[in-house]
Design an enzyme around this catalytic site. Structure first.
Site, mmCIF file in Angstrom:
data_model
loop_
_atom_site.group_PDB
_atom_site.id
_atom_site.type_symbol
_atom_site.label_atom_id
_atom_site.label_comp_id
_atom_site.label_asym_id
_atom_site.label_seq_id
_atom_site.Cartn_x
_atom_site.Cartn_y
_atom_site.Cartn_z
ATOM 1 N N ASN A 17 -26.282 -16.327 39.517
ATOM 2 C CA ASN A 17 -27.055 -15.165 39.987
ATOM 3 C C ASN A 17 -28.564 -15.426 39.896
ATOM 4 O OD1 ASN A 17 -24.647 -12.785 38.635
ATOM 5 N ND2 ASN A 17 -24.790 -13.607 40.703
ATOM 6 N N ASP A 66 -17.991 -6.562 39.921
ATOM 7 C CA ASP A 66 -18.561 -6.984 41.208
ATOM 8 C C ASP A 66 -18.539 -5.842 42.224
ATOM 9 O OD1 ASP A 66 -19.714 -8.758 42.970
ATOM 10 O OD2 ASP A 66 -17.795 -9.603 43.641
HETATM 11 C C1 IPE Z 1 -19.721 -12.509 39.780
HETATM 12 O O1 IPE Z 1 -20.139 -11.835 40.913
HETATM 13 C C2 IPE Z 1 -20.748 -12.379 38.695
HETATM 14 C C3 IPE Z 1 -20.909 -11.048 38.141
HETATM 15 C C4 IPE Z 1 -20.187 -9.991 38.429
HETATM 16 C C5 IPE Z 1 -21.948 -10.931 37.150
HETATM 17 P P1 IPE Z 1 -20.881 -12.599 42.099
HETATM 18 O O2 IPE Z 1 -21.153 -11.597 43.164
HETATM 19 O O3 IPE Z 1 -22.032 -13.341 41.575
HETATM 20 O O4 IPE Z 1 -19.769 -13.639 42.567
HETATM 21 P P2 IPE Z 1 -19.586 -14.422 43.921
HETATM 22 O O5 IPE Z 1 -20.927 -14.996 44.273
HETATM 23 O O6 IPE Z 1 -19.143 -13.431 44.951
HETATM 24 O O7 IPE Z 1 -18.544 -15.443 43.648
HETATM 25 C C1 IPE Z 2 -22.256 -7.537 40.852
HETATM 26 O O1 IPE Z 2 -22.548 -6.951 42.064
HETATM 27 C C2 IPE Z 2 -23.446 -7.572 39.930
HETATM 28 C C3 IPE Z 2 -24.045 -8.893 39.800
HETATM 29 C C4 IPE Z 2 -23.526 -9.987 40.265
HETATM 30 C C5 IPE Z 2 -25.316 -8.978 39.103
HETATM 31 P P1 IPE Z 2 -23.132 -7.769 43.287
HETATM 32 O O2 IPE Z 2 -24.613 -7.685 43.261
HETATM 33 O O3 IPE Z 2 -22.588 -9.152 43.339
HETATM 34 O O4 IPE Z 2 -22.552 -6.915 44.482
HETATM 35 P P2 IPE Z 2 -21.999 -7.447 45.868
HETATM 36 O O5 IPE Z 2 -20.947 -8.467 45.584
HETATM 37 O O6 IPE Z 2 -23.183 -8.015 46.590
HETATM 38 O O7 IPE Z 2 -21.453 -6.235 46.530
HETATM 39 MG MG MG Z 3 -20.923 -9.956 44.215
#
Ligand code: IPE
Ligand code: IPE
Ligand code: MG
Length: 229
Positions: A62, A14
């Site tokens: 997502n 993340d």
């Molecule tokens: C968790 O990250 C999913 C992945 C890293 C693929 P998210 O960014 O989707 O999680 P939340 O929404 O902060 O819980």
């Molecule tokens: C994790 O990074 C990757 C996916 C969830 C696909 P994020 O896209 O959630 O990054 P942040 O949390 O917005 O920084």
């Molecule tokens: Mg995230």
């Protein structure tokens, strides 16, 4: 001092979006940078004798992100698969996917099928990509299989056979980068006794030194499994 055995490390990667924001770049650049980080981390885990590595790359939830971001992520996955096919074979790494792959664009499904074909060799490690994966959805899918087969009594071992992860040991350690301290629908069943390691480092900044830090932290934990040591 007791040193824990470790077979399976799972990572919630993340923080790509925030990394991009910090560098005044579009979110896509954060995802690209995040993808570029994967080989370094995977290699370091394998050097440390980790046999199973699961990477949470795209969750069921997502899907509720803007269409453009989803397309970018699908394109990145396709790009990554094209790039790594030879390398993973050469390094005896078995690639597999968990999640609802069947709902992805057809070209991507075909690509995944091609890259995950197993060969008759002894693999050194398995890299599992959780894509379009949700822990609750996985459990519901298993329950629906039971209903279809009219099964009304089942034990844990039998239930595990209905999950995507059948045959894979439960994760010993789950690392989450990006500062949030939650599981976000990842491996809900399998994480019952996983050790959790949270770091505020954003995924594109996570490196092999951070891998060692996490593994060292894990080594000295007391894994009680509800018992008294
Ligand atoms: C968790 O990250 C999913 C992945 C890293 C693929 P998210 O960014 O989707 O999680 P939340 O929404 O902060 O819980
Ligand atoms: C994790 O990074 C990757 C996916 C969830 C696909 P994020 O896209 O959630 O990054 P942040 O949390 O917005 O920084
Ligand atoms: Mg995230």
């Amino acid at each position: 001092m007791k040193i824990n055995d470790i077979n399976h490390v799972a990572i919630i990667m993340d923080g790509n979006g925030r990394w991009a924001e910090q560098h005044n770049l579009p979110r896509f650049s954060g995802h690209k940078k995040g993808l570029d980080k994967i080989p370094e981390v995977v290699k370091e885990l394998i050097n440390n004798k980790i046999k199973y590595i699961t990477l949470f790359a795209f969750s069921t939830e997502n899907n509720f992100r803007p269409q453009e971001e989803k397309e970018n992520l699908h394109n990145l996955l396709e790009f990554a698969l094209n790039k790594i096919t030879k390398e993973i074979r050469k390094n005896k790494i078995k690639l597999s996917f968990i999640g609802e792959i069947e709902h992805l664009p057809k070209v991507l499904i075909r690509k995944i099928e091609n890259t995950t074909k197993s060969y008759d060799i002894n693999y050194d490690a398995e890299l599992i990509i959780a894509w379009n994966y949700g822990g609750r959805q996985e459990i519901i899918k298993a329950v629906n299989k039971l209903i279809k087969q009219n099964i009304n009594n089942i034990n844990e071992k039998q239930f595990e056979k209905l999950l995507y992860t059948t045959g894979t040991p439960n994760p010993d350690l789950i690392i989450r980068t990006g500062g949030q301290k939650r599981i976000s629908n990842f491996l809900l069943w399998q994480s019952a006794y996983s050790e959790m390691y949270f770091t505020s480092k954003l995924w594109p900044d996570f490196n092999k030194k951070d891998v060692i830090k996490a593994l060292n932290d894990f080594k000295n934990r007391n894994r009680n499994y509800g018992k008294i040591n």
